[in-house]
Design an enzyme around this catalytic site. Structure first.
Site, PDB file in Angstrom:
ATOM      1  CB  SER A   2      -8.305  -5.691  -3.802  1.00 38.37           C
ATOM      2  OG  SER A   2      -8.901  -4.447  -4.075  1.00 38.37           O
ATOM      3  CG  ASP A  11      -2.076   0.902   1.130  1.00 39.58           C
ATOM      4  OD1 ASP A  11      -2.317   1.446   0.033  1.00 39.58           O
ATOM      5  OD2 ASP A  11      -2.762   1.104   2.147  1.00 39.58           O
ATOM      6  N   GLY A  12       0.316   2.337  -0.538  1.00 41.77           N
ATOM      7  CA  GLY A  12       0.971   3.641  -0.425  1.00 41.77           C
ATOM      8  C   GLY A  12       1.583   4.185  -1.707  1.00 41.77           C
ATOM      9  CG  ASN A  13       2.160   1.745  -5.139  1.00 41.94           C
ATOM     10  OD1 ASN A  13       3.067   1.552  -4.326  1.00 41.94           O
ATOM     11  ND2 ASN A  13       1.703   0.791  -5.940  1.00 41.94           N
ATOM     12  N   GLY A  14       0.008   5.575  -4.176  1.00 45.57           N
ATOM     13  CA  GLY A  14      -0.656   6.844  -4.467  1.00 45.57           C
ATOM     14  C   GLY A  14      -0.082   7.967  -3.617  1.00 45.57           C
ATOM     15  NE  ARG A  15      -1.485   6.422   1.534  1.00 39.97           N
ATOM     16  CZ  ARG A  15      -1.777   5.478   2.407  1.00 39.97           C
ATOM     17  NH1 ARG A  15      -1.615   5.686   3.692  1.00 39.97           N
ATOM     18  NH2 ARG A  15      -2.236   4.323   1.987  1.00 39.97           N
ATOM     19  CD1 TRP A  16       7.380   6.860  -2.465  1.00 40.09           C
ATOM     20  CD2 TRP A  16       6.919   7.416  -4.596  1.00 40.09           C
ATOM     21  NE1 TRP A  16       8.571   7.034  -3.125  1.00 40.09           N
ATOM     22  CE2 TRP A  16       8.322   7.369  -4.430  1.00 40.09           C
ATOM     23  CE3 TRP A  16       6.408   7.741  -5.840  1.00 40.09           C
ATOM     24  CZ2 TRP A  16       9.207   7.643  -5.464  1.00 40.09           C
ATOM     25  CZ3 TRP A  16       7.280   8.027  -6.881  1.00 40.09           C
ATOM     26  CH2 TRP A  16       8.674   7.972  -6.683  1.00 40.09           C
ATOM     27  CG  ASN A  40      -7.343  -2.375  -5.879  1.00 35.02           C
ATOM     28  OD1 ASN A  40      -6.338  -3.057  -5.724  1.00 35.02           O
ATOM     29  ND2 ASN A  40      -7.727  -1.488  -4.975  1.00 35.02           N
ATOM     30  NE  ARG A  73      -7.361   1.805  -6.040  1.00 33.52           N
ATOM     31  CZ  ARG A  73      -6.203   2.019  -5.428  1.00 33.52           C
ATOM     32  NH1 ARG A  73      -5.160   2.428  -6.104  1.00 33.52           N
ATOM     33  NH2 ARG A  73      -6.092   1.826  -4.139  1.00 33.52           N
ATOM     34  CB  SER A 128      -7.516  -4.397   2.690  1.00 33.61           C
ATOM     35  OG  SER A 128      -7.323  -3.185   3.357  1.00 33.61           O
TER      36      SER A 128
HETATM   37  C1  FPP Z   1      -1.784   0.339  -3.288  1.00 36.28           C
HETATM   38  O1  FPP Z   1      -1.406   1.683  -3.387  1.00 36.28           O
HETATM   39  C2  FPP Z   1      -1.279  -0.415  -4.399  1.00 36.28           C
HETATM   40  C3  FPP Z   1      -2.049  -0.992  -5.365  1.00 36.28           C
HETATM   41  C4  FPP Z   1      -3.505  -0.904  -5.418  1.00 36.28           C
HETATM   42  C5  FPP Z   1      -1.440  -1.727  -6.454  1.00 36.28           C
HETATM   43  C6  FPP Z   1      -0.153  -2.434  -6.135  1.00 36.28           C
HETATM   44  C7  FPP Z   1       0.528  -2.611  -7.403  1.00 36.28           C
HETATM   45  C8  FPP Z   1       1.851  -2.541  -7.635  1.00 36.28           C
HETATM   46  C9  FPP Z   1       2.861  -2.363  -6.579  1.00 36.28           C
HETATM   47  C10 FPP Z   1       2.371  -2.634  -9.004  1.00 36.28           C
HETATM   48  C11 FPP Z   1       1.950  -3.870  -9.783  1.00 36.28           C
HETATM   49  C12 FPP Z   1       2.240  -5.121  -9.119  1.00 36.28           C
HETATM   50  C13 FPP Z   1       3.011  -6.153  -9.565  1.00 36.28           C
HETATM   51  C14 FPP Z   1       3.052  -7.417  -8.805  1.00 36.28           C
HETATM   52  C15 FPP Z   1       3.827  -6.081 -10.772  1.00 36.28           C
HETATM   53  P1  FPP Z   1      -2.536   2.776  -3.425  1.00 36.28           P
HETATM   54  O2  FPP Z   1      -2.714   3.210  -4.842  1.00 36.28           O
HETATM   55  O3  FPP Z   1      -3.777   2.278  -2.759  1.00 36.28           O
HETATM   56  O4  FPP Z   1      -1.852   3.894  -2.575  1.00 36.28           O
HETATM   57  P2  FPP Z   1      -2.571   4.986  -1.654  1.00 36.28           P
HETATM   58  O5  FPP Z   1      -3.325   4.230  -0.589  1.00 36.28           O
HETATM   59  O6  FPP Z   1      -1.410   5.768  -1.107  1.00 36.28           O
HETATM   60  O7  FPP Z   1      -3.452   5.787  -2.563  1.00 36.28           O
END
Ligand code: FPP
Length: 232
Positions: free
Chosen positions: A55, A10-15, A58, A61, A186
């Site tokens: 998920s 988790d946390g790609n969006g926040r990054w 997801n 989104r 989750s």
């Molecule tokens: C959660 O961050 C992350 C996801 C919903 C997707 C995870 C996917 C990857 C790391 C890339 C693809 C995966 C593979 C295995 C190649 P978020 O977007 O919910 O972050 P946030 O809560 O900060 O908004």
């Protein structure tokens, strides 16, 4: 060492937001963490790694984000296929992959097939996965077998139930890591995490690398696992 590690990435969006970048830049950076963590787990001798990549929920989104994630996933699979073979990694998918775009599903099928005899480490990608959906599907399959007379309810065991899940031939996770600080599971592996040790870190997934994984494993190693029993 934990035999099986599961991770809620988790946390790609926040990054991305912290850097004023589009969300997808966070997912792109997150893939680098996926590569690093897969390699590090293999190096450490972890036998099962399960990553929550997408998920069931997801899918709600924005369409562009879903499309971009699927594209990234497809590229990842195409690029990593040889690397997985070279490192004896066997890929599996947990979830209903029939709803994924054709290219992504095809890439998954190809890599699963190409790696099916590898025995160094199992890498499970949870895609369009939901724990409740998985349990419901297992319950329905039991109802069907019961109605046809092929199973007896009295003798149905937890192991029989487990054998109807995506993880049917793998042990339950010993350690569940969640990045970016949220205190929830989750809908991830609900049946399988009954006695799993939880480790939650504030580090965002794109920043989660070797050192952060080693810290999580060290925390796990300091715990006493009781499985409901008294330990003197
Ligand atoms: C959660 O961050 C992350 C996801 C919903 C997707 C995870 C996917 C990857 C790391 C890339 C693809 C995966 C593979 C295995 C190649 P978020 O977007 O919910 O972050 P946030 O809560 O900060 O908004």
């Amino acid at each position: 060492m934990p035999l099986h590690i599961a991770i809620i990435m988790d946390g790609n969006g926040r990054w991305a937001k912290r850097r004023k970048l589009p969300r997808i830049a966070g997912h792109t950076k997150g893939i680098e963490s996926v590569r690093t963590i897969v390699t590090e787990c293999r190096r450490l001798g972890i036998k099962h790694l399960t990553l929550y990549a997408f998920s069931h929920e997801n899918f709600s989104r924005p369409e562009e984000e879903v499309a971009a994630l699927m594209e990234l996933l497809t590229q990842y699979l195409r690029i990593e296929e040889q690397e997985m073979i070279d490192n004896q990694i066997r890929l599996s998918a947990f979830g209903d992959i029939s709803l994924l775009p054709d290219e992504t599903r095809q890439a998954l099928e190809d890599v699963k097939k190409a790696t099916m005899s590898q025995e160094g480490m199992r890498l499970n990608l949870a895609l369009n996965y939901g724990g409740r959906q998985e349990i419901l599907t297992a319950a329905k399959s039991i109802a069907i077998d019961y109605a046809s007379g092929s199973i007896q309810l009295e003798s149905l065991s937890e192991a029989d139930f487990s054998s109807r899940l995506y993880s049917y031939d793998q042990p339950d996770p010993d350690l569940l890591i969640r990045t970016s600080g949220e205190l929830r599971v989750s809908n991830f592996l609900l049946w399988q995490i009954a006695y799993t040790e939880l480790y939650i870190t504030d580090v965002l997934w794109p920043d989660f690398r070797e050192k952060e994984l080693q810290d999580a494993i060290a925390a796990y190693q300091s715990r006493t696992r009781k499985f409901g029993r008294v330990v003197e």
